[in-house]
Design an enzyme around this catalytic site. Structure first.
Site, PDB file in Angstrom:
ATOM      1  N   GLU A 120     -14.633 -21.282  27.043  1.00  0.00           N
ATOM      2  CA  GLU A 120     -13.758 -22.158  27.834  1.00  0.00           C
ATOM      3  C   GLU A 120     -13.114 -21.397  28.995  1.00  0.00           C
ATOM      4  O   GLU A 120     -11.956 -21.602  29.358  1.00  0.00           O
ATOM      5  CB  GLU A 120     -12.717 -22.847  26.936  1.00  0.00           C
ATOM      6  CG  GLU A 120     -13.449 -23.625  25.817  1.00  0.00           C
ATOM      7  CD  GLU A 120     -12.576 -24.623  25.105  1.00  0.00           C
ATOM      8  OE1 GLU A 120     -11.669 -25.185  25.737  1.00  0.00           O
ATOM      9  OE2 GLU A 120     -12.850 -24.867  23.911  1.00  0.00           O
ATOM     10  N   ARG A 125       0.842  -1.192   0.000  1.00  0.00           N
ATOM     11  CA  ARG A 125       0.000   0.000   0.000  1.00  0.00           C
ATOM     12  C   ARG A 125       0.888   1.257   0.000  1.00  0.00           C
ATOM     13  O   ARG A 125       1.713   1.428   0.903  1.00  0.00           O
ATOM     14  CB  ARG A 125      -0.867  -0.015   1.256  1.00  0.00           C
ATOM     15  CG  ARG A 125      -1.619   1.259   1.540  1.00  0.00           C
ATOM     16  CD  ARG A 125      -2.748   1.470   0.568  1.00  0.00           C
ATOM     17  NE  ARG A 125      -3.577   2.619   0.943  1.00  0.00           N
ATOM     18  CZ  ARG A 125      -4.568   3.083   0.201  1.00  0.00           C
ATOM     19  NH1 ARG A 125      -4.856   2.494  -0.949  1.00  0.00           N
ATOM     20  NH2 ARG A 125      -5.269   4.109   0.592  1.00  0.00           N
ATOM     21  N   GLN A 161       7.009   4.765  10.675  1.00  0.00           N
ATOM     22  CA  GLN A 161       7.122   4.179  12.007  1.00  0.00           C
ATOM     23  C   GLN A 161       5.741   3.906  12.607  1.00  0.00           C
ATOM     24  O   GLN A 161       5.568   2.953  13.379  1.00  0.00           O
ATOM     25  CB  GLN A 161       7.928   5.092  12.926  1.00  0.00           C
ATOM     26  CG  GLN A 161       9.414   5.095  12.563  1.00  0.00           C
ATOM     27  CD  GLN A 161      10.263   5.919  13.502  1.00  0.00           C
ATOM     28  OE1 GLN A 161       9.749   6.663  14.332  1.00  0.00           O
ATOM     29  NE2 GLN A 161      11.571   5.792  13.370  1.00  0.00           N
TER      30      GLN A 161
END
Lengths: 381, 387
Positions: free
Chosen positions: B363, B268, B279
Site C-alpha cells: 500500500e 527470564r 538497563q
C-alpha cells in the site's frame, strides 16, 4: 477522538506566533551570542500573560491548561529556545511547584509579582554531585528556632541570575532519603545566599544557568512549601509537568529546523534545480516532519492527561524522551540540508541544534525518562 | 481536543480484545506455519461484524466510524498480523472504494455480502512491471458494445485467493496520460479471470498474495467503478485510507512484540535476576513503548481526520511511514530481548518481525510515503503550521 485545538488556544497561538516572529526572531542570534536577554523583554512576556500562563486567575495569572502552555512553548521556542527555557523554568518548575503546594499566604505574597515579570522564579533541585540521582541531594536544612538554616550548593539553576524567588529543595531529615527532603522559598538577597556566575553553555545561551551557594540561609516557617519531608515527592510531580513543557520546547526547535529547511531547499539551486527536487533532500524533510508531528501528538497527549488531573508520569516521560531526541535529529538534518551555510551562525539552524541538545538533558535526562518508562512497563504486569 | 476513545469505542475494544485473545491469537503460529487461514475463521470474523465495520446499516454493515475500524485492525493484528490485513485490505481497499465511488446499484449488489464476509474483497492495482509507478500499469480494458474486455496480469493482490470481489484498475485510454486508467468491480468467478501464482512470503503467510490473470475477461458495462478515466485518482484516494489500516496493523504487531518482551524480561533470569532489571533491556522496552505510543497517535489522528472528511493524505502517509518502520525496529528489539529463543519459532518474536516487515512495503512503500509527505511540505510549506 478529536485532534483539533480549541478556538481559544488557536487564537493564543496566533498571537504568540506573531510576537515570536516580530520580537524574538530579529534578536535571537545576538542574545545567543551574548548570553543575555533584555530586561524589558521580561515585562513584555508578562504583558502577554506568558509568565502566569498556568497560574490561577485570582492571583493574576491566565489560568490556562497545560495544553495551552505546550502550544505557547512551541511557538516561543520556534524562534528562541532561550526565552522558551526561561518560561519553562519560571512556569513549569517554580510556579508549578507554588501552584501545586504553596499556602494561600505564600500565593498571595509571590504569585501576583511572579506573573507580571516584576519577579522571575527559579527552582533548585540539582546539586554538583546529584543530577539524575536527585534524591541524594546534600543541601541541609537544619532547625533554628521556628525555622531552618539552609546550607549547601545548587547547580545548573535556570533563571538564577535574574530570579527573585527560588524554590529550593533541602534535606530536613538525613535519615529518610527521598522522604527527608523539603521545599523552601528563598528570596534573592538573603544573608548567606550567593548567586554564582553564568555557565558558558553549548546552547540555550540566552537563558542563564548558575550555581547557588547557601551558607546558613534562614528560612522561616512561612517559607516551607507544602508539607515537611514531602519536598521531593512534590518535586517529582513538578517535573512531570515540567517535562511536558520541555517536550513542547523541543517541538518549537524542531519546527524551526523544518521550516528553515523547507524554505532553503526551495530556494537553493544546485544542478540546475532547487535542491528540494532531489529525493535525498525530500527524504530528510519527510522524516523531520513525520517525527515532529508524532512528537507533537505525544506532547499534547501528555498535556491533556495533566489537564484531566490524571497520572501523567509515563506519558510525560515518553513525550519528553521522543520530542527531545527528535529535535536533536531534526537540528542535525537541518544543518545537513543547509550544507556549509548551515554550519555558520548566519543561519539559525546551528543554534536550533545546539539548543535541542539541552532538551535531552534538563529536567531528567533521556536516560532517566527511559528508566521511568521501563519501570512502569515492568511493574504493570 | 480529546485523544481518548469514547465509551462505545472502549466497549468495542474490550470486547474485541477478549475475542482476539481467545479466538485469534492462539492459532496465529499455526496459521503462519500452514500458510493459510483455518476453516471457519472468515465466518467467525463475519459473525463478529468485522467485515462490514464502516458500511452503513442500510447495506448490511455495522456503521462504525473510522477510528473504531482502525482500532479493530490494531487489536486483530496484535493477535495475528495476517488476520489483521485480511480485514484491513477487505475494508480499506474494496469496501471503501465501492462505498465512496460506487453507484447505488453497485452498493446494493456488493456491500451486503461483503459486510457479512460471505464475499471477501480485494484490490488489484500492482502489476509485475508496475509497483510504486502504479500509473504505468499495462492491464487493458477495451470497451465493447455491451461492456469491457480485460486482458493482462496483476500481481501481489492481498486477499486475492479468498476474494470474490476484485476492485480492479485497468487502462482504458492508453494515450491519455491524465485519464489513462479506470476502476472496475469484478466478480472473480467471471470467465477469463483466474488466480495464478500464490506467493511464498517472508511473513503474513496465512494472508494470500495472488497473481490474477485476465484473458478476454468480459465485464458488463456496469462493472465500471466511478468515472471512466478516473481510475488513478480512485486508486490514490483508496490507498490513503488503506494506509491507516496498514499503520494500525503495524501498531498492533508492535504492541504484541512489546507485551511478550515485557513478560519475558520479567521471567527470564540471568546473573541471578530477571533480565528486566538490566538497563540494557529496560532501554529497549522504553524505546519500544515510546515508538508505539507515537505511531498509535499518528494513526488514530489520520483515522479521525478521515472520519471528519477532512484532508488526511499526508497524515496517513506519515502514520504509515512511521508505524511501519517503527514496527520493524520494535519487533527486532523483541528478538533481541528474547536472545536465541527469539530466533526460534517456539516464541512469537520471530513471526512478529516477519509479519511487521511487509508494512514497509505494501500500500505504498516507505519511499513512496516520503515522496507524498515531501511533496506536501515543498509545495505547501504553510502546511507545517496548519491549524
Amino acid at each position: 477522538m478529536d485532534f483539533k485545538l480549541s478556538e481559544e488556544i488557536s487564537a493564543l497561538r496566533e498571537v504568540v506566533r506573531k510576537f515570536a516572529a516580530e520580537r524574538l526572531r530579529p534578536n535571537s542570534r545576538a542574545w545567543d551570542r551574548d548570553q543575555t536577554l533584555p530586561d524589558e523583554l521580561i515585562f513584555e512576556l508578562g504583558e502577554l500573560g506568558l509568565l502566569g500562563i498556568l497560574t490561577p486567575e485570582e492571583y493574576g495569572g491566565a489560568g490556562l491548561p497545560y495544553l495551552a502552555n505546550a502550544v505557547v512553548m512551541e511557538e516561543i521556542a520556534r524562534q528562541d529556545g532561550g526565552v522558551a527555557l526561561l518560561l519553562a523554568a519560571h512556569n513549569g518548575l517554580c510556579l508549578s511547584h507554588l501552584n501545586m503546594a504553596a499556602s494561600p499566604g505564600q500565593m498571595q505574597k509571590y504569585l501576583p509579582k511572579l506573573v507580571t515579570g516584576e519577579w522571575i522564579g527559579a527552582w533548585g533541585l540539582t546539586e554538583p554531585c546529584s543530577g539524575s540521582d536527585a534524591a541524594a541531594l546534600e543541601t541541609r536544612a537544619e532547625r533554628d528556632g521556628e525555622g531552618w538554616r539552609l546550607t549547601g550548593h545548587k547547580m545548573f539553576i535556570t533563571n538564577g541570575a535574574r530570579a527573585q524567588v527560588f524554590v529550593i529543595m533541602a534535606r530536613t531529615d538525613p535519615s529518610k532519603g527521598a522522604k527527608g527532603i523539603s521545599a523552601f522559598i528563598v528570596e534573592r538577597g538573603r544573608p548567606g545566599f550567593t548567586v554564582g556566575p553564568k555557565e558558558d553553555k553549548l546552547g540555550i545561551r540566552a537563558s542563564d544557568t548558575v550555581p547557588l551557594d547557601l551558607d546558613g540561609v534562614y528560612c522561616g516557617p512561612e517559607d516551607l512549601v507544602g508539607e515537611i519531608n514531602m519536598g521531593y515527592i512534590d518535586a517529582l510531580r513538578v517535573l512531570e509537568r515540567g517535562r511536558v513543557g520541555i517536550g513542547a520546547l523541543s517541538l518549537g526547535l524542531a519546527r524551526g529546523s523544518l521550516e528553515e529547511s523547507i524554505a532553503y531547499a526551495n530556494a537553493r539551486i544546485a544542478f540546475g534545480k532547487p535542491i528540494a527536487a532531489q529525493q535525498a533532500i525530500q527524504f530528510m524533510l519527510a522524516d523531520m516532519a513525520t517525527e515532529l508531528e508524532a512528537a507533537r501528538l505525544l506532547v499534547w497527549d501528555a498535556a491533556q492527561t495533566l489537564d484531566r488531573g490524571e497520572d501523567a508520569r509515563q506519558k510525560a516521560s515518553i513525550a519528553k524522551l521522543f520530542a527531545s531526541e527528535m529535535a536533536t535529529r531534526a537540528g542535525l538534518k537541518a544543518i545537513q540540508i543547509h550544507g556549509g551555510y548551515g554550519y555558520t551562525k548566519d543561519m539559525p539552524v546551528e543554534r536550533y541544534m545546539r539548543d535541542a541538545k539541552l532538551c535531552g538533558i534538563g529536567e531528567g535526562s533521556s536516560e532517566i525518562q527511559r528508566i521511568v518508562i521501563a519501570r512502569q512497563l515492568l511493574e504493570q504486569k | 481536543m480529546d485523544f481518548r476513545f469514547d465509551d462505545d469505542q472502549r466497549q468495542l475494544r474490550d470486547a474485541l480484545r477478549d475475542f482476539c485473545d481467545n479466538e485469534i491469537a492462539p492459532k496465529a503460529a499455526k496459521r503462519d506455519e500452514e500458510g493459510r487461514f483455518e476453516e471457519g475463521l472468515i465466518e467467525q470474523l463475519g459473525r463478529m461484524g468485522l467485515f462490514g465495520m464502516y458500511v452503513p446499516a442500510e447495506y448490511g454493515g455495522t456503521g462504525l466510524d473510522c477510528v473504531s475500524y482502525a482500532m479493530a485492525v490494531e487489536e486483530l493484528s496484535r493477535a495475528c498480523g495476517a488476520t489483521g490485513i485480511l480485514v484491513s485490505a477487505h475494508h480499506s481497499l474494496c469496501v471503501d472504494p465501492i462505498l465512496s465511488f460506487g453507484t447505488e446499484a453497485q452498493k446494493q449488489k456488493y456491500l451486503p455480502k461483503l459486510s457479512t464476509g460471505e464475499w471477501i474483497g480485494c484490490f488489484s492495482l500492482t502489476e509485475p512491471g508496475s509497483g510504486s509507478d502504479a500509473g504505468a500499469a499495462r492491464c487493458m480494458a477495451t470497451e465493447t458494445a455491451d461492456g469491457w474486455v480485460i486482458n493482462g496480469t496483476k500481481n501481489f493482490v492481498t486477499n486475492g485467493g479468498e476474494a470474490s470481489v476484485v476492485v480492479l484498475f485497468a487502462v482504458t485510454d492508453a494515450d491519455n496520460p491524465k485519464h489513462r486508467m479506470s476502476a472496475f468491480i469484478v466478480d472473480k468467478r467471471t470467465p477469463g479471470c483466474t488466480v495464478g501464482k500464490l506467493e511464498k512470503k517472508l511473513g503474513i503467510k496465512a494472508s494470500s498474495t495472488a497473481e490474477l490473470i485476465f484473458e478476454d475477461c468480459h465485464l458488463p458495462k456496469d462493472a465500471l467503478l466511478g468515472e471512466r478515466g478516473k481510475g488513478f485518482n480512485i486508486a490514490l484516494a483508496t490507498l490513503d485510507g488503506g494506509r491507516i489500516g496498514v499503520a494500525a496493523q503495524a501498531v498492533g504487531i508492535s504492541q504484541a512484540a512489546l507485551d511478550c518482551s515485557v513478560q519475558y524480561a520479567n521471567t527470564r533470569v540471568q546473573f541471578n535476576q530477571p533480565i528486566g532489571k538490566f538497563q540494557a533491556i529496560q532501554w529497549k522496552l522504553a524505546d519500544m513503548a515510546t515508538g508505539i505510543a507515537a505511531a498509535r497517535l499518528l494513526m488514530y489522528r489520520a483515522a479521525a481526520l478521515k472520519q471528519a472528511k477532512e484532508p488526511y493524505s499526508a497524515e496517513a502517509a506519515m502514520a504509515k511511514l512511521f508505524a511501519s518502520e517503527m514496527s520493524s525496529r520494535v519487533t527486532g528489539m523483541a528478538i533481541q530481548v528474547y536472545g536465541g529463543y527469539g530466533y526460534c519459532a517456539d516464541y512469537p518474536a520471530e513471526r512478529l518481525l516477519r509479519d511487521a516487515r511487509i508494512t514497509e512495503l505494501y500500500e505504498g512503500t516507505s519511499e513512496v510515503q516520503r515522496l507524498v509527505i515531501a511533496r506536501k511540505l515543498i509545495q505547501e510549506p504553510a502546511w507545517v503550521t496548519r491549524g
